[in-house]
Design a protein around this motif. Sequence first.
Motif, PDB file in Angstrom:
ATOM      1  N   UNK A 272       0.854  -1.298   0.013  1.00 30.09           N
ATOM      2  CA  UNK A 272      -0.122   0.057   0.174  1.00 30.09           C
ATOM      3  C   UNK A 272       0.956   1.431   0.076  1.00 30.09           C
ATOM      4  N   UNK A 273       0.755   2.086  -0.987  1.00 25.75           N
ATOM      5  CA  UNK A 273       1.485   3.305  -1.044  1.00 25.75           C
ATOM      6  C   UNK A 273       0.780   4.064   0.079  1.00 25.75           C
ATOM      7  N   UNK A 274       1.647   5.158   0.708  1.00 24.83           N
ATOM      8  CA  UNK A 274       1.090   6.136   1.619  1.00 24.83           C
ATOM      9  C   UNK A 274       0.172   7.416   1.027  1.00 24.83           C
ATOM     10  N   UNK A 275      -0.380   8.025   1.874  1.00 20.33           N
ATOM     11  CA  UNK A 275      -1.448   9.022   1.141  1.00 20.33           C
ATOM     12  C   UNK A 275      -0.584  10.204   0.455  1.00 20.33           C
ATOM     13  N   UNK A 276       0.620  10.190   1.085  1.00 24.81           N
ATOM     14  CA  UNK A 276       1.574  11.412   0.373  1.00 24.81           C
ATOM     15  C   UNK A 276       2.056  10.915  -1.095  1.00 24.81           C
ATOM     16  N   UNK A 277       2.393   9.595  -1.125  1.00 29.37           N
ATOM     17  CA  UNK A 277       2.888   8.749  -2.233  1.00 29.37           C
ATOM     18  C   UNK A 277       1.657   9.011  -3.335  1.00 29.37           C
ATOM     19  N   UNK A 278       0.560   8.630  -2.912  1.00 26.35           N
ATOM     20  CA  UNK A 278      -0.606   8.707  -4.019  1.00 26.35           C
ATOM     21  C   UNK A 278      -0.823  10.010  -4.389  1.00 26.35           C
TER      22      UNK A 278
END
Length: 290
Positions: A272-278
Amino acid sequence: MLFLGGLVFSLLCVFGAFAASGGALAPLIASMPFELVTILGAAIGIFVMSHSKDDLKHFVGYLMRALKGPRYNKAAYLELLLTLFRFLRLAHAKGNMALEEHIENPQESSIFAQAPIVKDDLVTRNMICDYLRLVSLNMDDAYQLDDVMSRELKKNLTEELHISEGLQTTADALPALGIVAAVLGVIKTMASISKPPVILGEMIAGALVGTFLGVLLSYGVVAPLAAKMRDVVMQDARYQDIIRIVLVAHLQGNAPQVCAEIGRKDIPLPFMPSFAELDTALSDVSVPTA
């Protein structure tokens, strides 16, 4: 490859401890080829009898998947979210009919061209096109779409699990097949009851090898392999399920970026990518021109 490492380690412990404690490996090694032919031959026959030709053709592929691990990594999940975001943003900006040229000819689609992993994955690409086609045909009931997609995903998962379930059934049968091999060895021993005790002892030891191998192969090799294969298939199935979650969120009236975030939340934790990455990836996405 952790599976192979664990298998080698367990076998070294079993046979190494036996040899270190003074156990004689000679009777074990002498009897093993014949016992293995009996047990594995019967197990393979049972496996073949309980599966279709199509299942058997895909066995090697499933075996490699079990050894390599899940086929979808963090980058693949992020690419899928970005692809769905592009489609939803296009629909939001220009209407559902703007999706038509992309879903009718995905090989020439500018959106799929930016997502090589998704484009080359036939199952994922077809699922995106099929359900975006329904959306473009004014299927606007989120609950109906959720039900239809859930049933297809459940059907696909059931079919994907055939091989792992067959392996587990074979693993359950192996101890009994080991007993069959042992009984055959006892019959052979009883037919030679007039021979000296030393020879009879070796024959009885050889017969017991069948029980040993049946239990070892079941709980030490085949059952862990079946469990690993099932785990990989279940994890890979989550990839297509992201499509369902994002499209249902879209039909519920959420903005494209919110739909992508809802999909992110259902990605397996290791990938799961982080919120910031997405958020950073989404901010770099431009609105498609068509």
